[in-house]
Design a protein around this motif. Structure first.
Motif, PDB file in Angstrom:
ATOM      1  N   ARG A 333       4.797   3.936 -11.438  1.00 46.05           N
ATOM      2  CA  ARG A 333       5.564   2.717 -11.728  1.00 46.05           C
ATOM      3  C   ARG A 333       7.027   2.805 -11.298  1.00 46.05           C
ATOM      4  N   PRO A 334       7.676   3.991 -11.410  1.00 43.62           N
ATOM      5  CA  PRO A 334       9.071   4.046 -10.945  1.00 43.62           C
ATOM      6  C   PRO A 334       9.217   3.679  -9.469  1.00 43.62           C
ATOM      7  N   LEU A 335       8.146   3.814  -8.674  1.00 36.83           N
ATOM      8  CA  LEU A 335       8.211   3.478  -7.247  1.00 36.83           C
ATOM      9  C   LEU A 335       7.906   2.001  -6.992  1.00 36.83           C
ATOM     10  N   GLY A 336       7.451   1.301  -8.025  1.00 37.96           N
ATOM     11  CA  GLY A 336       7.148  -0.125  -7.856  1.00 37.96           C
ATOM     12  C   GLY A 336       5.756  -0.385  -7.296  1.00 37.96           C
ATOM     13  N   ILE A 337       4.866   0.595  -7.379  1.00 35.17           N
ATOM     14  CA  ILE A 337       3.471   0.327  -6.985  1.00 35.17           C
ATOM     15  C   ILE A 337       2.548   0.746  -8.119  1.00 35.17           C
ATOM     16  N   ASP A 338       1.311   0.266  -8.031  1.00 32.21           N
ATOM     17  CA  ASP A 338       0.352   0.645  -9.064  1.00 32.21           C
ATOM     18  C   ASP A 338      -0.702   1.582  -8.485  1.00 32.21           C
ATOM     19  N   GLY A 339      -1.513   2.124  -9.389  1.00 30.14           N
ATOM     20  CA  GLY A 339      -2.505   3.116  -8.979  1.00 30.14           C
ATOM     21  C   GLY A 339      -3.608   2.546  -8.105  1.00 30.14           C
ATOM     22  N   ALA A 340      -3.924   1.256  -8.302  1.00 30.23           N
ATOM     23  CA  ALA A 340      -5.033   0.655  -7.548  1.00 30.23           C
ATOM     24  C   ALA A 340      -4.728   0.659  -6.054  1.00 30.23           C
ATOM     25  N   ARG A 341      -3.488   0.245  -5.724  1.00 31.27           N
ATOM     26  CA  ARG A 341      -3.126   0.189  -4.292  1.00 31.27           C
ATOM     27  C   ARG A 341      -3.122   1.591  -3.686  1.00 31.27           C
ATOM     28  N   ALA A 342      -2.536   2.524  -4.393  1.00 35.42           N
ATOM     29  CA  ALA A 342      -2.461   3.889  -3.858  1.00 35.42           C
ATOM     30  C   ALA A 342      -3.868   4.454  -3.668  1.00 35.42           C
ATOM     31  N   GLU A 343      -4.743   4.213  -4.645  1.00 34.39           N
ATOM     32  CA  GLU A 343      -6.123   4.716  -4.539  1.00 34.39           C
ATOM     33  C   GLU A 343      -6.806   4.178  -3.291  1.00 34.39           C
ATOM     34  N   LYS A 344      -6.627   2.873  -3.037  1.00 34.52           N
ATOM     35  CA  LYS A 344      -7.283   2.244  -1.869  1.00 34.52           C
ATOM     36  C   LYS A 344      -6.780   2.853  -0.568  1.00 34.52           C
ATOM     37  N   ILE A 345      -5.464   2.970  -0.447  1.00 31.79           N
ATOM     38  CA  ILE A 345      -4.903   3.495   0.807  1.00 31.79           C
ATOM     39  C   ILE A 345      -5.341   4.946   1.008  1.00 31.79           C
ATOM     40  N   LEU A 346      -5.293   5.741  -0.047  1.00 32.22           N
ATOM     41  CA  LEU A 346      -5.678   7.148   0.087  1.00 32.22           C
ATOM     42  C   LEU A 346      -7.164   7.271   0.427  1.00 32.22           C
ATOM     43  N   THR A 401       1.557   3.213   1.294  1.00 35.62           N
ATOM     44  CA  THR A 401       1.272   2.132   0.332  1.00 35.62           C
ATOM     45  C   THR A 401       2.521   1.283   0.118  1.00 35.62           C
ATOM     46  N   LEU A 402       3.657   1.954  -0.009  1.00 37.30           N
ATOM     47  CA  LEU A 402       4.926   1.225  -0.200  1.00 37.30           C
ATOM     48  C   LEU A 402       5.240   0.368   1.019  1.00 37.30           C
ATOM     49  N   LYS A 405       3.021  -2.566   1.211  1.00 37.86           N
ATOM     50  CA  LYS A 405       3.448  -3.573   0.240  1.00 37.86           C
ATOM     51  C   LYS A 405       4.606  -4.394   0.825  1.00 37.86           C
ATOM     52  N   ARG A 406       5.543  -3.678   1.490  1.00 41.46           N
ATOM     53  CA  ARG A 406       6.698  -4.365   2.072  1.00 41.46           C
ATOM     54  C   ARG A 406       6.238  -5.321   3.185  1.00 41.46           C
ATOM     55  N   LEU A 407       5.292  -4.828   4.019  1.00 44.47           N
ATOM     56  CA  LEU A 407       4.838  -5.639   5.153  1.00 44.47           C
ATOM     57  C   LEU A 407       4.088  -6.897   4.713  1.00 44.47           C
ATOM     58  N   VAL A 408       3.310  -6.751   3.640  1.00 40.50           N
ATOM     59  CA  VAL A 408       2.496  -7.909   3.252  1.00 40.50           C
ATOM     60  C   VAL A 408       3.258  -8.889   2.372  1.00 40.50           C
ATOM     61  N   SER A 409       4.435  -8.501   1.908  1.00 46.30           N
ATOM     62  CA  SER A 409       5.100  -9.413   0.970  1.00 46.30           C
ATOM     63  C   SER A 409       5.405 -10.719   1.713  1.00 46.30           C
ATOM     64  N   GLY A 410       4.987 -11.836   1.141  1.00 46.46           N
ATOM     65  CA  GLY A 410       5.166 -13.140   1.772  1.00 46.46           C
ATOM     66  C   GLY A 410       4.038 -13.503   2.729  1.00 46.46           C
ATOM     67  N   SER A 411       3.075 -12.608   2.961  1.00 45.10           N
ATOM     68  CA  SER A 411       1.982 -12.930   3.887  1.00 45.10           C
ATOM     69  C   SER A 411       0.734 -13.347   3.112  1.00 45.10           C
ATOM     70  N   LYS A 412      -0.275 -13.768   3.872  1.00 45.82           N
ATOM     71  CA  LYS A 412      -1.529 -14.147   3.209  1.00 45.82           C
ATOM     72  C   LYS A 412      -2.198 -12.917   2.573  1.00 45.82           C
ATOM     73  N   LEU A 413      -1.980 -11.804   3.214  1.00 43.53           N
ATOM     74  CA  LEU A 413      -2.571 -10.574   2.681  1.00 43.53           C
ATOM     75  C   LEU A 413      -2.118 -10.287   1.252  1.00 43.53           C
ATOM     76  N   GLN A 414      -0.953 -10.851   0.933  1.00 44.35           N
ATOM     77  CA  GLN A 414      -0.418 -10.572  -0.405  1.00 44.35           C
ATOM     78  C   GLN A 414      -1.395 -11.045  -1.494  1.00 44.35           C
TER      79      GLN A 414
END
Ligand code: PLP
Length: 433
Positions: A333-346, A401-402, A405-414
């Motif tokens: 959480r201090p990085l601003g992401i959650d475990g679900a996203r990190a799990e998927k990317i990994l 993952t971070l 997250k930055r790339l998709v912000s504002g996109s449909k992927l979001q």
């Protein structure tokens, strides 16, 4: 009679694909391991053909002379592997897995709607310890019994024993459950024993995650303080999928645990034992008494320490600040992401671990952390050096993952990313864990 390739090429192909996946990936799920070829041979044997309801010497069907020999051997090895004396402790090796073993204990010693206390699931406990949400009694344990969770002190990440004590005095549970699915520290058994005694409760330890570590005496021994100890057999113990229940032989709180638990397993909740599993378990429990097994468990802990240290060096926040056992829980959480996203990317990089709730998560369903375990890759020969490298890989995955997250912000992927992190999605995964 044909072998699998001939009889069913479709299933053969699926097994081969799964074998390939297991071979390729960095298996870091804390509850998984690679069992031995000898265990698999026993599990894939003719033992699966036999019905043997009852216990050795007291069966409902004939033809059980060898099954009796096997189950007795398995029981003796189970007691020896955990250094307990057959005069004071007994064991039932028939539970089909960890959740059934726990429910069997509850039905053995409690009446419907009696009270129990286990560690809350979002704080590391297991579903079968009584999980419920404010809206729903999720686990059968919370449907048939009245469950009041205890929790961690969020400032330290350690079990809040003071709170457990205060709540137990008010709630008056008949059973207190130690043990967890995502707790990187030892339980304070003497303290829990005192609390149980003060309120007249049974004390049970579910050592599923750490049973290999207990057998090798590299963590505290729950048998010294608990009345009942349950476990799965396929996690750090490295056996086949199954469960066991250990119980004190002398009556506890006026209850003859031996007959209550044996009767709860059969005929209470199960029918014929899975003798092929009991065969595999006997093999595993022989190995669990060897010097190699002790060395392996020592490595599980030192490898996990190396992983934890490197993650700390890289700036990660670990729940409780580190680990005494086979797993670490990373708070993302201090990085601003959650475990679900990190799990998927990994997962895309064949690094297999799981998202996990961390203390302070607003909802148990959008977990803010990941759980990483060392048993499986230690079995495959990883040392501290490789585990430090694993921390670097995970770090790269988190960076990606971070960036994603930055790339998709504002996109449909979001919208899609929101779905991945949504309560429905997370609940599906958590409940099947
Ligand atoms: N107890 C604990 C502490 C666990 O972590 C688990 C599984 O992860 C279980 C029980 C349940 O075991 P099973 O999945 O074999 O039912």
């Amino acid at each position: 009679d044909h072998g699998l390739s001939e009889a069913d090429p479709e299933v053969r192909a699926i097994i081969d694909k799964e074998k390939g996946r297991q071979f390729r990936s960095l298996e870091l799920i804390a509850s998984e391991n690679f069992t031995s070829r000898a265990v698999m041979e026993a599990v894939g044997s003719c033992l699966t053909n036999k019905y043997s309801e009852g216990l050795p010497g007291k069966r409902y069907y004939g033809g059980n002379e060898y099954i009796d020999e096997l189950e007795t051997l398995c029981q003796q090895r189970a007691l020896a592997a955990f250094h307990v004396d057959g005069k004071n402790w007994g064991v039932n090796v028939q539970p089909l897995s960890g959740s059934p073993a726990n429910f069997e204990v509850y039905t053995a010693i409690l009446k419907p709607h009696d009270r129990l206390m286990g560690l809350d699931l979002p704080h590391g406990g297991h579903l079968s310890h009584g999980f419920m949400t404010p809206k729903r009694r999720v686990s059968g344990t919370s449907i048939y019994f009245e469950s009041m969770p205890y929790r961690l002190d969020e400032s330290t990440g350690l079990v809040d024993y003071d709170m457990l004590e205060k709540t137990a005095i008010l709630f008056r549970p008949k059973l207190i459950i130690a043990g967890a699915s995502a707790y990187p520290r030892d339980f304070d058994y003497p303290r829990m024993r005192k609390i149980a005694d003060a309120v007249g409760a049974f004390l049970m330890m579910d050592m599923a995650h750490i049973s290999g570590l207990v057998a090798a005496s590299v963590v505290a021994d729950p048998f010294e303080y608990c009345d009942i100890v349950t476990t799965t057999t396929h996690k750090s113990l490295r056996g086949p999928r199954g469960g066991m229940i250990f119980f004190k032989k002398d009556p506890v709180l006026g209850v003859d645990l031996e007959s209550a638990i044996n009767n709860a397993v059969f005929p209470g909740l199960q029918g014929g034992p899975h003798n092929h599993t009991i065969g595999g378990l006997a093999v595993c429990l022989k190995h669990a008494q060897s010097p190699e097994f002790k060395a392996y468990q020592n490595k599980v802990v030192s490898n996990c320490g190396a992983l934890a240290n490197r993650l700390i060096e890289l700036g990660y926040k670990l729940v409780s600040g580190g680990s005494d056992n086979h797993l670490v829980l990373v708070d993302l959480r201090p990085l601003g992401i959650d475990g679900a996203r990190a799990e998927k990317i990994l997962d895309l990089a064949s690094i297999t671990l799981n998202k996990n709730s961390v203390p302070g998560d607003k909802s148990a369903l959008v977990p803010g952390g990941i759980r990483i375990g060392s048993p499986a890759m230690t079995t495959r020969g990883f040392t501290e050096k490789e585990f430090a490298a694993v921390a670097d890989f995970i770090h790269e995955g988190v960076q990606i993952t971070l960036e994603a997250k930055r790339l998709v912000s504002g996109s449909k992927l979001q919208d899609f990313m929101k779905f991945v992190a949504s309560p429905d999605f997370s609940l599906m995964d958590k409940v099947s864990d």
